[in-house]
Scaffold this motif. Structure first.
Motif, PDB file in Angstrom:
ATOM      1  N   GLU A 104      55.900 -52.677 -31.661  1.00 38.09           N
ATOM      2  CA  GLU A 104      55.542 -51.615 -32.555  1.00 38.09           C
ATOM      3  C   GLU A 104      55.871 -51.847 -33.935  1.00 38.09           C
ATOM      4  O   GLU A 104      56.686 -52.782 -34.222  1.00 38.09           O
ATOM      5  CB  GLU A 104      56.256 -50.307 -32.096  1.00 38.09           C
ATOM      6  CG  GLU A 104      57.815 -50.455 -32.089  1.00 38.09           C
ATOM      7  CD  GLU A 104      58.162 -48.934 -31.832  1.00 38.09           C
ATOM      8  OE1 GLU A 104      58.803 -48.907 -30.964  1.00 38.09           O
ATOM      9  OE2 GLU A 104      58.234 -48.218 -32.750  1.00 38.09           O
ATOM     10  N   GLY A 105      55.180 -51.173 -34.944  1.00 36.57           N
ATOM     11  CA  GLY A 105      55.435 -51.511 -36.253  1.00 36.57           C
ATOM     12  C   GLY A 105      54.532 -50.739 -37.281  1.00 36.57           C
ATOM     13  O   GLY A 105      53.904 -49.759 -36.845  1.00 36.57           O
ATOM     14  N   SER A 106      54.646 -50.940 -38.443  1.00 36.95           N
ATOM     15  CA  SER A 106      53.545 -50.323 -39.294  1.00 36.95           C
ATOM     16  C   SER A 106      52.346 -50.796 -39.052  1.00 36.95           C
ATOM     17  O   SER A 106      52.031 -51.828 -38.524  1.00 36.95           O
ATOM     18  CB  SER A 106      53.983 -50.541 -40.720  1.00 36.95           C
ATOM     19  OG  SER A 106      53.757 -52.096 -41.080  1.00 36.95           O
ATOM     20  N   VAL A 130      47.823 -56.762 -39.382  1.00 32.38           N
ATOM     21  CA  VAL A 130      47.722 -57.998 -40.199  1.00 32.38           C
ATOM     22  C   VAL A 130      48.314 -59.141 -39.472  1.00 32.38           C
ATOM     23  O   VAL A 130      47.949 -60.331 -39.505  1.00 32.38           O
ATOM     24  CB  VAL A 130      48.038 -57.833 -41.495  1.00 32.38           C
ATOM     25  CG1 VAL A 130      47.826 -58.893 -42.383  1.00 32.38           C
ATOM     26  CG2 VAL A 130      46.923 -56.483 -41.956  1.00 32.38           C
ATOM     27  N   LYS A 131      49.760 -58.705 -39.073  1.00 36.64           N
ATOM     28  CA  LYS A 131      50.499 -59.744 -38.789  1.00 36.64           C
ATOM     29  C   LYS A 131      51.077 -59.471 -37.314  1.00 36.64           C
ATOM     30  O   LYS A 131      52.242 -59.670 -37.230  1.00 36.64           O
ATOM     31  CB  LYS A 131      51.411 -60.334 -39.580  1.00 36.64           C
ATOM     32  CG  LYS A 131      52.077 -59.323 -40.441  1.00 36.64           C
ATOM     33  CD  LYS A 131      52.731 -59.958 -41.399  1.00 36.64           C
ATOM     34  CE  LYS A 131      53.616 -58.829 -42.136  1.00 36.64           C
ATOM     35  NZ  LYS A 131      54.157 -59.314 -43.237  1.00 36.64           N
ATOM     36  N   PRO A 132      50.294 -59.247 -36.246  1.00 38.40           N
ATOM     37  CA  PRO A 132      51.010 -59.039 -35.032  1.00 38.40           C
ATOM     38  C   PRO A 132      51.850 -60.252 -34.415  1.00 38.40           C
ATOM     39  O   PRO A 132      51.440 -61.467 -34.508  1.00 38.40           O
ATOM     40  CB  PRO A 132      49.671 -58.937 -33.978  1.00 38.40           C
ATOM     41  CG  PRO A 132      48.627 -59.504 -34.704  1.00 38.40           C
ATOM     42  CD  PRO A 132      48.639 -59.306 -36.061  1.00 38.40           C
ATOM     43  N   LYS A 133      52.889 -59.792 -33.842  1.00 42.63           N
ATOM     44  CA  LYS A 133      53.690 -61.224 -33.453  1.00 42.63           C
ATOM     45  C   LYS A 133      53.442 -61.554 -31.883  1.00 42.63           C
ATOM     46  O   LYS A 133      53.210 -62.655 -31.638  1.00 42.63           O
ATOM     47  CB  LYS A 133      55.132 -60.753 -33.277  1.00 42.63           C
ATOM     48  CG  LYS A 133      55.722 -60.485 -34.626  1.00 42.63           C
ATOM     49  CD  LYS A 133      57.200 -60.140 -34.720  1.00 42.63           C
ATOM     50  CE  LYS A 133      57.772 -59.230 -35.631  1.00 42.63           C
ATOM     51  NZ  LYS A 133      57.375 -57.875 -35.562  1.00 42.63           N
ATOM     52  N   GLU A 134      53.015 -60.633 -31.075  1.00 50.21           N
ATOM     53  CA  GLU A 134      52.846 -60.898 -29.647  1.00 50.21           C
ATOM     54  C   GLU A 134      51.464 -61.225 -29.425  1.00 50.21           C
ATOM     55  O   GLU A 134      50.514 -60.669 -29.962  1.00 50.21           O
ATOM     56  CB  GLU A 134      53.124 -59.542 -28.844  1.00 50.21           C
ATOM     57  CG  GLU A 134      54.510 -58.778 -29.007  1.00 50.21           C
ATOM     58  CD  GLU A 134      55.680 -60.105 -28.350  1.00 50.21           C
ATOM     59  OE1 GLU A 134      55.266 -60.773 -27.308  1.00 50.21           O
ATOM     60  OE2 GLU A 134      56.983 -59.875 -28.949  1.00 50.21           O
TER      61      GLU A 134
END
Ligand SMILES: Nc1ncnc2c1ncn2[C@@H]1O[C@H](COP(=O)(O)OP(=O)(O)OP(=O)(O)O)[C@@H](O)[C@H]1O
Ligand SMILES: [Mg+2]
Lengths: 237, 251
Positions: free
Chosen positions: B220-222, B228-232
């Motif tokens: 989760e995040g903004s 734009v920059k998903p980690k998973e």
């Protein structure tokens, strides 16, 4: 028949038959008053799949549906007095069961058979109202009871009404079998009158006309009520 | 304002929610994304007790309830604070538009009818349906019906509104009017938790995006962080599938 119809007898007996209408209506109304709440509750046990009771309900419905009403009448009319005699003897109650008015047996038989019919009518009508509306009602803070009373039942009633009308008409017609229990309703009264001079054709004609009028009036009443309820349904058309 | 801890829910042997945590602040517009079957609907339904969670805890202001065995009183109290907008609208078909909107006020909350009508009319004007008070749901388009659904939620003045895919039952040309209404009420500061496949809404209106898969929150995040920059890896895969082809060029 060579002498043609006995018109005087025809007219006199018409009023005799007519005098059986209150009994037929009383049996119909009392049976409905018992059957409607009972059938509604049992329909809910089917919808909510209440274990055990719903199976019992199913069994009951198929049992009543699978047997002619006249047989149900014979069974109740012959077995209930035996049961009661045994019961009264056991508790030393001094009532002569053979003096019980046949109308009580009529109430029992006809409310049982009408209940079975209405269970299915109510179950299918309730299931036409989407479950989502019940959830929506819950989500805006209505209790289940309020949701049924204000949202679900009014919609289900519109769907069920034609079938309730049919059930009522069938019930009125079935009360003619009350003669088998010596119930003083339309059929029995006219037949007794006919016994005197063997004017059966006239008597049957009178019975025929009385039921025809009675059922037409009831059907018309239902149509009016349906129209009244359908206000919102018109929009659906 | 709303804190949810460790929500579990199974249907039979099928574990749908496997320990979901969530916290929402006043004024948040949170969008939940996730593939079909990931448990998004089930999560929202558990929050409003339309489904009974097997385990889980919710704190809502001063109310503190176990999601598994909440008392009737607590369920009623929570439902006073949470409104729900359904995928299939679920309007009351035997009631007019205005009656739909005030039903919860008058019957659920015992608001005097006159006052409720005032509130209801205001809510309907917010969703642009002021001329439709006396129409029945069957006389409305899907988009209009869903706007009534939103007005019904707004009229309750809840602390938060849950939306379960509010536009996915609509014809494409009707999606816009509903999204616009949702955008407007978000801009008024309404706290919203929205399950949707409308990426534009997530990007433009949400201040937080949650990605769920397989019954857990993956990330989760903004909107910027997620789009734009998903980690998973799973998030990236999902976005690749649902976003227009050329979107990757902007990453
Ligand atoms: N009442 C139920 N009984 C049995 N299984 C259910 C029930 N409700 C949901 N499920 C199952 O739970 C799983 C998750 O459902 P859910 O509706 O929460 O997913 P979702 O993320 O909302 O998916 P979608 O994007 O398709 O709406 C699905 O596989 C569904 O079949
Ligand atoms: Mg869903």
């Amino acid at each position: 028949m060579s002498e043609g119809l006995n018109y005087k007898f025809l007219i006199d007996t018409f009023f005799v038959a007519l005098s059986g209408v209150p009994v037929a209506l009383l049996v119909t109304i009392v049976s409905l008053l018992i059957a409607i709440p009972l059938a509604f509750s049992l329909a809910l046990t089917r919808i909510y799949r209440v274990p055990f009771i719903q199976r019992l309900t199913q069994l009951y419905v198929s049992f009543v549906r699978g047997t002619p009403i006249i047989i149900q009448i014979f069974i109740v009319y012959s077995s209930v007095p035996l049961l009661l005699t045994a019961l009264f003897k056991k508790y030393h109650i001094n009532v002569d069961v053979y003096n019980i008015h046949p109308i009580w047996y009529a109430f029992i038989v006809f409310s049982f058979s009408t209940t079975a019919v209405l269970i299915e009518v109510f179950r299918s009508a309730l299931s036409t109202v989407s479950k989502g509306q019940l959830e929506a009602a819950h989500s805006v803070g209505l209790t289940t009871f309020q949701a049924y009373r204000r949202i679900i039942i009014p919609q289900a009633l519109v769907v069920a009404l034609p079938n309730i009308c049919t059930a009522t008409i069938n019930l009125i017609k079935a009360t003619s079998l009350g003669y088998a229990m010596s119930l003083q309703e339309i059929t029995l009264k006219a037949k007794v009158a006919a016994n005197v001079g063997y004017n059966y054709v006239e008597a049957y004609l009178d019975i025929f006309i009385v039921y025809l009028i009675l059922c037409s009036v009831v059907e018309y009443g239902f149509k009016l009520y349906e129209k009244h309820l359908r206000k919102y349904k018109l929009a659906n058309a | 304002m709303l804190n949810i801890k460790n929500v579990h829910k199974s249907f039979g042997n099928n574990e749908i929610l496997k320990g979901v945590d969530l916290s929402i602040d006043k004024g948040d517009v949170v969008v939940i994304l996730g593939p079909s079957g990931s448990g998004k609907t089930t999560l929202l339904r558990c929050l409003n007790f339309l489904e009974k969670a097997d385990q889980g805890h919710a704190t809502f202001g001063e109310i503190d309830v176990d999601l598994h065995d909440a008392k009737k009183k607590d369920i009623h109290a929570i439902r006073q604070k949470i409104a729900f907008v359904f995928q299939n609208y679920n309007l009351f078909n035997n009631k007019t538009v205005l009656e739909n909107v005030i039903e919860g006020l008058v019957i659920g909350r015992k608001v005097p009818k006159k006052e409720a009508i005032e509130i209801g009319k205001k809510a309907l004007s917010k969703v642009g349906l002021s001329e439709k008070y006396n129409a029945y749901p069957s006389e409305l388009s899907g988009g209009q019906q869903q706007r009534v659904g939103i007005a019904r939620a707004v009229a309750l003045n809840p602390n938060i509104i849950l939306f379960d895919e509010p536009t996915s039952a609509l014809d494409p040309e009707l999606v816009g009017e509903v999204l616009t209404v949702m955008k407007n009420i978000a801009n008024e500061g309404t706290t919203m938790l929205v399950v949707t496949h409308e990426m534009s809404f997530a990007k433009d209106v949400a201040n937080r995006v949650i990605f769920m898969d397989g019954g857990v929150v993956i990330e989760e995040g903004s909107p910027h962080e997620i789009f734009v920059k998903p980690k998973e890896e799973r998030t990236k895969k999902f976005l690749k599938r649902v976003l227009p082809e050329d979107y990757t060029f902007y990453i």
